[in-house]
Design a protein around this motif. Structure first.
Motif, PDB file in Angstrom:
ATOM      1  N   VAL A   1     -11.773  26.666  -6.013  1.00 42.31           N
ATOM      2  CA  VAL A   1     -12.620  27.126  -4.906  1.00 42.31           C
ATOM      3  C   VAL A   1     -14.090  26.891  -5.246  1.00 42.31           C
ATOM      4  O   VAL A   1     -14.838  26.355  -4.430  1.00 42.31           O
ATOM      5  CB  VAL A   1     -12.349  28.611  -4.578  1.00 42.31           C
ATOM      6  CG1 VAL A   1     -13.325  29.121  -3.528  1.00 42.31           C
ATOM      7  CG2 VAL A   1     -10.911  28.806  -4.102  1.00 42.31           C
TER       8      VAL A   1
ATOM      9  N   THR B   1      -7.977  24.138   0.156  1.00 44.87           N
ATOM     10  CA  THR B   1      -8.181  24.794  -1.134  1.00 44.87           C
ATOM     11  C   THR B   1      -7.907  26.286  -1.023  1.00 44.87           C
ATOM     12  O   THR B   1      -7.203  26.866  -1.855  1.00 44.87           O
ATOM     13  CB  THR B   1      -9.622  24.551  -1.631  1.00 44.87           C
ATOM     14  OG1 THR B   1      -9.810  23.139  -1.810  1.00 44.87           O
ATOM     15  CG2 THR B   1      -9.891  25.265  -2.948  1.00 44.87           C
TER      16      THR B   1
ATOM     17  N   CYS C   1     -15.170  18.024   4.532  1.00 46.45           N
ATOM     18  CA  CYS C   1     -15.457  19.164   3.649  1.00 46.45           C
ATOM     19  C   CYS C   1     -14.737  20.420   4.130  1.00 46.45           C
ATOM     20  O   CYS C   1     -14.160  21.167   3.333  1.00 46.45           O
ATOM     21  CB  CYS C   1     -16.963  19.436   3.601  1.00 46.45           C
ATOM     22  SG  CYS C   1     -17.917  18.213   2.719  1.00 46.45           S
TER      23      CYS C   1
ATOM     24  N   LEU D   1     -11.925  22.539   2.169  1.00 47.24           N
ATOM     25  CA  LEU D   1     -12.101  23.958   1.875  1.00 47.24           C
ATOM     26  C   LEU D   1     -10.921  24.763   2.412  1.00 47.24           C
ATOM     27  O   LEU D   1     -10.387  25.636   1.719  1.00 47.24           O
ATOM     28  CB  LEU D   1     -13.411  24.477   2.469  1.00 47.24           C
ATOM     29  CG  LEU D   1     -13.691  25.961   2.229  1.00 47.24           C
ATOM     30  CD1 LEU D   1     -13.773  26.259   0.731  1.00 47.24           C
ATOM     31  CD2 LEU D   1     -14.976  26.373   2.935  1.00 47.24           C
TER      32      LEU D   1
ATOM     33  N   ALA E   1     -14.766  23.166  -5.167  1.00 46.44           N
ATOM     34  CA  ALA E   1     -14.786  22.681  -3.784  1.00 46.44           C
ATOM     35  C   ALA E   1     -16.090  23.075  -3.105  1.00 46.44           C
ATOM     36  O   ALA E   1     -16.710  22.263  -2.405  1.00 46.44           O
ATOM     37  CB  ALA E   1     -13.591  23.226  -3.006  1.00 46.44           C
ATOM     38  N   LEU E   2     -16.537  24.310  -3.321  1.00 50.55           N
ATOM     39  CA  LEU E   2     -17.800  24.749  -2.709  1.00 50.55           C
ATOM     40  C   LEU E   2     -18.986  23.956  -3.255  1.00 50.55           C
ATOM     41  O   LEU E   2     -19.889  23.580  -2.495  1.00 50.55           O
ATOM     42  CB  LEU E   2     -18.000  26.248  -2.926  1.00 50.55           C
ATOM     43  CG  LEU E   2     -17.041  27.158  -2.149  1.00 50.55           C
ATOM     44  CD1 LEU E   2     -17.218  28.612  -2.578  1.00 50.55           C
ATOM     45  CD2 LEU E   2     -17.234  27.002  -0.648  1.00 50.55           C
TER      46      LEU E   2
END
Length: 181
Positions: free
Chosen positions: A71, A163, A156, A160, A74-75
């Protein structure tokens, strides 16, 4: 290397590769990538007049193979993508030769990512910069660049969502410590 050393090296790599192919984490990563590709391709196929194929590149750049920091990673990659896309759009609008603007965008993207201590995701930012900035066959139009920004951000968001979905599923199933991750 001697012939025997090369043979042993190849054999060791083969054994390690076979073990990694059996890991649950690799299988989950492949599944995330396939789902992300299919979702973004669905958007692309549903809206053929738009450049949503760039969302496929974006989703694959953002998804992380591990689960420990997936996470956060990914962010960070989403943040980097947003930086690269914004810089790409900004430098696309600068009235200088394209190569000068692109080089300026590369420097600005690296500088901004360094300022925010993004490290590795800087490569993702540079990819987003190029996706937004480079226009080959289209007329040099800022709306195309803006559409590509949207495509990058769509990828994106899909990454997200996947994920978070996989993280929730792993937590719910009690598999946060997957072997081989």
């Amino acid at each position: 290397m001697r012939r025997m050393d090369v043979g042993n090296w190849i054999r060791e790599k083969g054994v390690r590769f076979a073990a990694q192919c059996r890991s649950r984490a690799l299988g989950l990563y492949i599944l995330k990538c396939l789902l992300g590709t299919l979702v973004c391709y669905g958007f692309y196929a549903a809206l053929p007049g738009h450049q949503l194929y760039w969302s496929i590149v974006s989703v694959l750049l953002v998804l992380a193979p591990g689960h420990h920091d997936s996470v956060q990673l990914a962010l960070a990659r989403i943040w980097a993508n947003a930086i690269g896309a914004a810089v790409g759009l900004a430098f696309f609008l600068v009235p200088v030769p394209a190569v000068v603007a692109l080089c300026g965008g590369v420097v600005a993207t690296i500088g901004i990512c360094h300022f925010f201590a993004l490290g590795g995701p800087t490569r993702t930012a540079l990819a987003a910069l190029v996706i937004v900035f480079i226009q080959q066959s289209e007329a040099q139009d800022w709306t195309v660049a803006l559409e590509r920004v949207g495509s990058v951000l769509l990828g994106c968001l899909v990454a997200l969502a996947l994920t978070l979905l996989f993280r929730a599923a792993e937590t719910r199933l009690g598999r946060r410590n997957l072997p081989g991750a």
